[in-house]
Scaffold this motif. Structure first.
Motif, PDB file in Angstrom:
ATOM      1  N   TYR A  88       0.846  -1.188   0.000  1.00 12.94           N
ATOM      2  CA  TYR A  88       0.000   0.000   0.000  1.00 12.94           C
ATOM      3  C   TYR A  88       0.885   1.243   0.000  1.00 12.94           C
ATOM      4  CZ  TYR A  88      -3.195   3.587   1.857  1.00 12.94           C
ATOM      5  OH  TYR A  88      -3.922   4.740   2.054  1.00 12.94           O
ATOM      6  N   VAL A  89       0.653   2.160  -0.946  1.00 12.62           N
ATOM      7  CA  VAL A  89       1.473   3.375  -1.004  1.00 12.62           C
ATOM      8  C   VAL A  89       0.679   4.632  -0.655  1.00 12.62           C
ATOM      9  CG1 VAL A  89       3.110   2.427  -2.667  1.00 12.62           C
ATOM     10  CG2 VAL A  89       1.078   3.636  -3.504  1.00 12.62           C
ATOM     11  N   GLY A  90      -0.648   4.529  -0.639  1.00 15.89           N
ATOM     12  CA  GLY A  90      -1.470   5.695  -0.334  1.00 15.89           C
ATOM     13  C   GLY A  90      -2.835   5.573  -0.974  1.00 15.89           C
ATOM     14  N   GLU A  91      -3.505   6.728  -1.120  1.00 16.19           N
ATOM     15  CA  GLU A  91      -4.842   6.773  -1.694  1.00 16.19           C
ATOM     16  C   GLU A  91      -4.815   7.395  -3.091  1.00 16.19           C
ATOM     17  OE1 GLU A  91      -7.993   5.752  -0.013  1.00 16.19           O
ATOM     18  OE2 GLU A  91      -6.325   4.635   0.918  1.00 16.19           O
ATOM     19  N   LYS A  92      -5.821   7.049  -3.869  1.00 14.36           N
ATOM     20  CA  LYS A  92      -6.028   7.680  -5.174  1.00 14.36           C
ATOM     21  C   LYS A  92      -7.463   8.148  -5.249  1.00 14.36           C
ATOM     22  CE  LYS A  92      -7.187   3.272  -7.369  1.00 14.36           C
ATOM     23  NZ  LYS A  92      -6.862   2.326  -8.479  1.00 14.36           N
ATOM     24  N   LEU A  93      -7.703   9.220  -6.002  1.00 16.37           N
ATOM     25  CA  LEU A  93      -9.060   9.747  -6.138  1.00 16.37           C
ATOM     26  C   LEU A  93      -9.829   8.985  -7.208  1.00 16.37           C
ATOM     27  CD1 LEU A  93      -8.431  13.590  -5.902  1.00 16.37           C
ATOM     28  CD2 LEU A  93      -9.349  12.070  -4.130  1.00 16.37           C
ATOM     29  N   ALA A  94     -11.140   8.929  -7.013  1.00 19.57           N
ATOM     30  CA  ALA A  94     -12.007   8.226  -7.945  1.00 19.57           C
ATOM     31  C   ALA A  94     -12.145   9.011  -9.248  1.00 19.57           C
ATOM     32  CB  ALA A  94     -13.376   8.019  -7.309  1.00 19.57           C
ATOM     33  N   PRO A  95     -12.510   8.330 -10.341  1.00 18.32           N
ATOM     34  CA  PRO A  95     -12.755   9.029 -11.609  1.00 18.32           C
ATOM     35  C   PRO A  95     -13.786  10.141 -11.429  1.00 18.32           C
ATOM     36  CG  PRO A  95     -12.731   6.651 -11.945  1.00 18.32           C
ATOM     37  CD  PRO A  95     -12.690   6.867 -10.450  1.00 18.32           C
ATOM     38  N   GLY A  96     -13.597  11.221 -12.140  1.00 18.72           N
ATOM     39  CA  GLY A  96     -14.490  12.369 -12.047  1.00 18.72           C
ATOM     40  C   GLY A  96     -13.937  13.484 -11.194  1.00 18.72           C
ATOM     41  N   SER A  97     -12.899  13.192 -10.407  1.00 20.67           N
ATOM     42  CA  SER A  97     -12.332  14.219  -9.540  1.00 20.67           C
ATOM     43  C   SER A  97     -11.713  15.357 -10.344  1.00 20.67           C
ATOM     44  CB  SER A  97     -11.288  13.606  -8.597  1.00 20.67           C
ATOM     45  OG  SER A  97     -11.876  12.619  -7.773  1.00 20.67           O
ATOM     46  N   ASP A  98     -11.068  15.030 -11.450  1.00 20.06           N
ATOM     47  CA  ASP A  98     -10.467  16.089 -12.280  1.00 20.06           C
ATOM     48  C   ASP A  98     -11.542  17.019 -12.825  1.00 20.06           C
ATOM     49  OD1 ASP A  98      -7.903  15.206 -11.844  1.00 20.06           O
ATOM     50  OD2 ASP A  98      -7.756  14.066 -13.711  1.00 20.06           O
ATOM     51  N   GLU A  99     -12.705  16.446 -13.192  1.00 22.11           N
ATOM     52  CA  GLU A  99     -13.797  17.287 -13.685  1.00 22.11           C
ATOM     53  C   GLU A  99     -14.311  18.200 -12.573  1.00 22.11           C
ATOM     54  OE1 GLU A  99     -13.405  14.133 -14.231  1.00 22.11           O
ATOM     55  OE2 GLU A  99     -13.621  13.723 -16.381  1.00 22.11           O
ATOM     56  N   PHE A 100     -14.331  17.688 -11.342  1.00 24.86           N
ATOM     57  CA  PHE A 100     -14.738  18.536 -10.218  1.00 24.86           C
ATOM     58  C   PHE A 100     -13.760  19.688 -10.031  1.00 24.86           C
ATOM     59  CE2 PHE A 100     -14.042  19.590  -5.727  1.00 24.86           C
ATOM     60  CZ  PHE A 100     -15.259  20.193  -5.448  1.00 24.86           C
ATOM     61  N   PHE A 101     -12.467  19.403 -10.079  1.00 23.85           N
ATOM     62  CA  PHE A 101     -11.470  20.467  -9.923  1.00 23.85           C
ATOM     63  C   PHE A 101     -11.609  21.520 -11.027  1.00 23.85           C
ATOM     64  CE2 PHE A 101      -8.627  17.086  -7.791  1.00 23.85           C
ATOM     65  CZ  PHE A 101      -9.162  17.369  -6.553  1.00 23.85           C
ATOM     66  N   THR A 102     -11.949  21.078 -12.230  1.00 20.54           N
ATOM     67  CA  THR A 102     -12.181  22.036 -13.322  1.00 20.54           C
ATOM     68  C   THR A 102     -13.364  22.935 -12.984  1.00 20.54           C
ATOM     69  OG1 THR A 102     -11.297  20.506 -14.982  1.00 20.54           O
ATOM     70  CG2 THR A 102     -12.730  22.281 -15.772  1.00 20.54           C
ATOM     71  N   ALA A 103     -14.413  22.353 -12.420  1.00 22.04           N
ATOM     72  CA  ALA A 103     -15.590  23.141 -12.028  1.00 22.04           C
ATOM     73  C   ALA A 103     -15.231  24.159 -10.951  1.00 22.04           C
ATOM     74  CB  ALA A 103     -16.702  22.214 -11.551  1.00 22.04           C
ATOM     75  N   VAL A 104     -14.337  23.787 -10.023  1.00 21.70           N
ATOM     76  CA  VAL A 104     -13.890  24.736  -8.999  1.00 21.70           C
ATOM     77  C   VAL A 104     -13.171  25.906  -9.664  1.00 21.70           C
ATOM     78  CG1 VAL A 104     -12.380  25.074  -6.999  1.00 21.70           C
ATOM     79  CG2 VAL A 104     -13.701  22.970  -7.208  1.00 21.70           C
TER      80      VAL A 104
END
Length: 352
Positions: A316-332
């Motif tokens: 285990y190296v850490g966490e990853k974000l689920a698909p769609g997170s990049d689209e959310f950041f674009t909306a921000v």
């Protein structure tokens, strides 16, 4: 000229003058240098993004890690807030940082403050470490720059809640405290764990929080939002609870008129002492309070950034974000979160 409660009053002019590190003169997000001309609160216009980091109390010989990372997005209308947490174990690219000679590399995002904090002679500066955290969150989200930043250690958090007289918030699930007994005193430790080698060293009765709406004392609020062990979604549940707490505190501030009372705000923030560092990019805490007095706390929206474990083989190296997170950041970045959430309601924390 009179000095009262951290305020300098001369004639009919009120000038904020905090001691300690509440106003950090651009030391967190790279805003105006100390001594730069003050701007008017009316210059604060949305959209705005604020980066918040929570750390455990530690001395300046210990490298800090950001146990909580939260971004508050305020749209152009300045009447709403969207809160989203960055998982502390998110495995990311941390950019190079010249002040410490860090060459950059992949790691959990909560280590960014550590990589950026060294100032020599074995000492560490959390404000300098925050600069690298801000760069890392910028690289992750694409948010070009933050309009304000704040660091608070959990001891200062407790003092602020005490100064507010506690906080009323809704608890959305059964939570047992890893650290405290029902009366708030520390749980006993196993003798075999005296060397801090155990993951769960505590034994005996546990403080328990049940679903419902309660007025929590400061120690209860701090304990509740720190828990992740035993929760169905571990740190993701804790992130939601921390966002719920911020919303609850905002309601307290608005309902008690704190945000429009310089004397009360100064007293409450001053209770944190050096445990709170704030950089308002040339604006004081009071400037921000006045600019945001029109916020409707009922419209604060808690965002869920889902994720999962990232593995290198079986490691285990850490966490990853689920698909769609990049689209959310674009909306921000484009200040269109509301439209994004209408199309993607799964990003809203329903229990917040």
């Amino acid at each position: 000229m009179v000095v009262s409660g951290g305020l300098l009053v001369t004639g009919s002019t009120l000038i904020t003058r905090y001691t300690g590190s509440i106003d950090a003169d651009g030391s967190l997000i790279g805003g105006p240098a100390a001594g730069a001309p003050r701007t008017h609160p009316g210059d604060l216009r949305g959209p705005l993004n604020i980066l918040l980091a929570g750390i455990d109390p530690r001395d300046d010989h210990t490298a800090p890690r950001s146990d909580s990372i939260i971004v508050a997005h305020i749209p152009a209308g300045m009447d709403q807030v969207y809160l989203f947490s960055v998982p502390r174990d998110l495995y990311v690219d941390i950019p190079a940082f010249a002040p410490t000679g860090f060459a950059g590399g992949k790691s959990k995002i909560n280590a960014a403050m550590s990589y950026g904090s060294s100032v020599g002679d074995g000492r560490h500066d959390v404000k300098q470490g925050f600069q690298l955290l801000a760069k890392t969150v910028t690289q992750l989200t694409g948010i070009p720059a933050f309009d304000a930043g704040a660091i608070i250690n959990f001891g200062g958090f407790k003092n602020i809640v005490e100064a507010m007289g506690g906080v009323t918030m809704r608890i959305d699930m059964r939570v047992k405290s890893e650290h405290l007994q029902p009366d708030g005193t520390p749980r006993h430790r196993r003798a075999s764990c005296a060397d801090n080698s155990c993951s769960h060293p505590y034994i005996g009765p546990q403080k328990s929080y049940r679903p419902g709406t309660y007025h929590l004392q400061a120690w209860e609020a701090l304990d509740y939002v720190r828990q992740r062990y035993g929760l169905p979604n571990s740190d993701y549940d804790r992130q939601r609870h921390q966002q719920q707490f911020i919303k609850a505190m905002a309601k307290e501030v608005m309902s008690k008129g704190v945000i429009t009372s310089p004397a009360r705000m100064t007293k409450i923030l001053g209770s944190a002492g050096d445990a709170l560092t704030f950089d308002g990019n040339g604006h004081s805490v009071l400037d921000w309070g006045l600019a945001l007095k029109g916020l409707n706390t009922d419209n604060m929206v808690s965002i869920k950034l889902s994720g999962g474990g990232l593995y290198d083989g079986n490691r285990y190296v850490g966490e990853k974000l689920a698909p769609g997170s990049d689209e959310f950041f674009t909306a921000v970045r484009e200040d269109r979160i509301q439209a994004f959430l209408l199309a993607h309601p799964e990003f809203v924390n329903k229990d917040a």
